[in-house]
Scaffold this motif. Structure first.
Motif, short mmCIF file in Angstrom:
data_model
loop_
_atom_site.label_atom_id
_atom_site.label_comp_id
_atom_site.label_asym_id
_atom_site.label_seq_id
_atom_site.Cartn_x
_atom_site.Cartn_y
_atom_site.Cartn_z
N ASP A 15 0.83 -1.20 0.00
CA ASP A 15 0.00 0.00 0.00
C ASP A 15 0.87 1.25 0.00
OD1 ASP A 15 -2.47 1.21 -0.14
OD2 ASP A 15 -2.67 1.43 2.03
N THR A 16 2.01 1.13 -0.63
CA THR A 16 2.92 2.26 -0.79
C THR A 16 3.81 2.01 -2.00
OG1 THR A 16 4.66 3.60 0.27
CG2 THR A 16 4.67 1.24 0.72
N ASP A 17 4.24 3.08 -2.63
CA ASP A 17 5.21 2.98 -3.72
C ASP A 17 6.59 3.44 -3.28
OD1 ASP A 17 3.81 1.86 -5.92
OD2 ASP A 17 2.78 3.75 -6.27
N LEU A 18 6.75 3.61 -1.95
CA LEU A 18 8.01 4.13 -1.41
C LEU A 18 8.40 3.35 -0.17
CD1 LEU A 18 10.26 6.33 -1.22
CD2 LEU A 18 8.62 7.67 0.15
N VAL A 19 9.61 2.82 -0.17
CA VAL A 19 10.18 2.17 1.01
C VAL A 19 11.42 2.96 1.40
CG1 VAL A 19 11.28 0.12 1.94
CG2 VAL A 19 9.30 -0.12 0.45
N GLN A 20 11.40 3.54 2.58
CA GLN A 20 12.52 4.35 3.06
C GLN A 20 13.22 3.62 4.20
OE1 GLN A 20 10.24 8.05 3.83
NE2 GLN A 20 11.62 9.01 2.35
N VAL A 21 14.50 3.38 4.02
CA VAL A 21 15.28 2.67 5.03
C VAL A 21 16.54 3.46 5.35
CG1 VAL A 21 16.48 0.55 5.65
CG2 VAL A 21 14.43 0.45 4.22
N SER A 22 16.77 3.75 6.62
CA SER A 22 18.01 4.35 7.09
C SER A 22 18.77 3.27 7.84
CB SER A 22 17.73 5.54 8.02
OG SER A 22 18.91 5.90 8.72
N VAL A 23 19.96 2.93 7.37
CA VAL A 23 20.73 1.88 8.02
C VAL A 23 21.02 2.23 9.47
CG1 VAL A 23 22.94 0.66 8.03
CG2 VAL A 23 21.77 1.09 5.87
N ALA A 24 21.38 3.48 9.72
CA ALA A 24 21.68 3.90 11.09
C ALA A 24 20.46 3.76 11.99
CB ALA A 24 22.19 5.34 11.10
N ASN A 25 19.32 4.22 11.50
CA ASN A 25 18.10 4.14 12.30
C ASN A 25 17.67 2.69 12.51
OD1 ASN A 25 18.06 6.90 12.41
ND2 ASN A 25 16.41 7.15 10.90
N PHE A 26 17.83 1.87 11.45
CA PHE A 26 17.44 0.47 11.56
C PHE A 26 18.29 -0.24 12.61
CE2 PHE A 26 17.73 -4.03 10.39
CZ PHE A 26 16.39 -4.36 10.28
N GLN A 27 19.58 0.02 12.62
CA GLN A 27 20.45 -0.61 13.61
C GLN A 27 20.13 -0.13 15.02
OE1 GLN A 27 24.30 0.37 11.89
NE2 GLN A 27 24.48 -1.65 10.94
N ALA A 28 19.51 1.04 15.10
CA ALA A 28 19.12 1.57 16.41
C ALA A 28 17.74 1.07 16.84
CB ALA A 28 19.12 3.10 16.37
N GLY A 29 17.12 0.25 15.99
CA GLY A 29 15.84 -0.34 16.35
C GLY A 29 14.64 0.32 15.71
N ASP A 30 14.86 1.28 14.82
CA ASP A 30 13.75 1.97 14.15
C ASP A 30 13.52 1.32 12.79
OD1 ASP A 30 11.83 3.69 13.32
OD2 ASP A 30 13.16 5.40 12.96
N VAL A 31 12.46 0.51 12.67
CA VAL A 31 12.20 -0.21 11.43
C VAL A 31 11.30 0.63 10.53
CG1 VAL A 31 12.45 -2.47 12.50
CG2 VAL A 31 10.20 -1.41 12.40
N PRO A 32 11.43 0.46 9.21
CA PRO A 32 10.58 1.23 8.28
C PRO A 32 9.14 0.73 8.29
CG PRO A 32 11.86 -0.39 7.07
CD PRO A 32 12.36 -0.43 8.49
N GLN A 33 8.21 1.61 7.96
CA GLN A 33 6.82 1.21 7.81
C GLN A 33 6.58 0.77 6.37
OE1 GLN A 33 4.43 4.56 9.14
NE2 GLN A 33 4.24 3.69 11.17
N VAL A 34 6.06 -0.45 6.20
CA VAL A 34 5.78 -0.99 4.87
C VAL A 34 4.36 -1.54 4.89
CG1 VAL A 34 6.56 -2.50 3.03
CG2 VAL A 34 8.21 -1.64 4.70
N PRO A 35 3.37 -0.68 4.64
CA PRO A 35 1.97 -1.12 4.71
C PRO A 35 1.60 -2.08 3.59
CG PRO A 35 2.08 1.12 3.87
CD PRO A 35 3.48 0.75 4.32
N VAL A 36 0.79 -3.08 3.94
CA VAL A 36 0.29 -4.09 3.00
C VAL A 36 -1.21 -4.17 3.21
CG1 VAL A 36 0.32 -6.55 2.42
CG2 VAL A 36 2.45 -5.39 3.04
N ILE A 37 -1.98 -4.27 2.11
CA ILE A 37 -3.43 -4.30 2.22
C ILE A 37 -4.01 -5.41 1.36
CG2 ILE A 37 -3.73 -2.62 0.34
CD1 ILE A 37 -6.15 -1.52 1.90
N GLU A 38 -5.06 -6.04 1.85
CA GLU A 38 -5.73 -7.12 1.13
C GLU A 38 -6.41 -6.56 -0.14
OE1 GLU A 38 -9.04 -10.68 1.94
OE2 GLU A 38 -8.66 -9.14 3.45
N VAL A 39 -6.37 -7.33 -1.20
CA VAL A 39 -7.04 -6.93 -2.43
C VAL A 39 -8.31 -7.75 -2.61
CG1 VAL A 39 -4.93 -6.18 -3.58
CG2 VAL A 39 -5.66 -8.54 -3.82
#
Length: 210
Positions: free
Chosen positions: A184-208
């Protein structure tokens, strides 16, 4: 839009957050009473795939899957670990789990469905993405050998018998199933530094809806 008959990595969906969503329209009257209605016959499920990521290798797998689906363009299979089989989580699948029809001597095709019951009320959910090799079918309480006298379309969730079940015979099934979804998005934003600090990206998925 096309449907890609491939499952999002189950190891990543295991840690996801999500579940069924309903839409209810509520009108509050002048006297304080409410009128409630819903335009949806069935719930629609939403998930966040980002919460299942545990390493940068997982992020790489997610990005590859996202790119291959071209963002929101193509739908795919999703394993909902909270609701992926026709019986309670602690039980084993049985061919008698779910009622899907009664023989009339003519009908050969039956749609898979799961019924959710609470008290005197229930809701029926159509199962369109059964997992190949997991489905068991019974007619009149007797299990049929796998693919003997019947065939399952794992893309539509339709069971077709070579001969119509006898008049009055209950048709049941049990098995595992996936949810047809898309990103449910056309954009995935990932920061390696933030991810290693425990901040995971939001990647919404929706039923069709199909």
């Amino acid at each position: 839009m096309a449907f890609h008959d491939i499952r999002f990595p189950a190891s990543l969906s295991f840690g996801s957050l999500g579940g069924p969503e309903r839409r209810t329209e509520i009108v509050t009257l002048a006297n304080g009473h409410e009128e409630r209605n819903t335009p949806w016959a069935q719930a629609r499920r939403r998930y966040d795939a980002g919460l299942g990521l545990r390493s940068l290798d997982d992020v790489e797998v997610l990005i590859a899957f996202f790119e291959a689906r071209q963002g929101r363009l193509h739908a795919f299979r999703w394993k909902d670990w909270a609701d992926y089989k026709t019986c309670p989580a602690s039980k084993q699948v049985s061919p008698l789990d779910q009622h899907i029809g009664t023989g009339d001597g003519v009908t050969r095709a039956f749609a898979l469905a799961k019924t959710y019951r609470s008290g005197d009320w229930d809701a029926v959910r159509m199962i369109t993405k059964p997992v190949a090799g997991s489905v068991r079918v019974a007619v009149g309480g007797a299990e049929l050998d796998e693919s003997v006298g019947w065939a399952l379309d794992t893309v539509t969730g339709i069971v077709t018998f070579e001969a119509p079940p006898p008049v009055g015979a209950e048709v049941t099934f049990g098995g595992e199933f996936d949810v047809p979804v898309r990103f449910d998005t056309d954009l995935v934003q990932v920061s390696v530094a933030n991810f290693q600090a425990g901040d995971v990206p939001q990647v919404p998925v929706i039923e069709v809806r199909e």
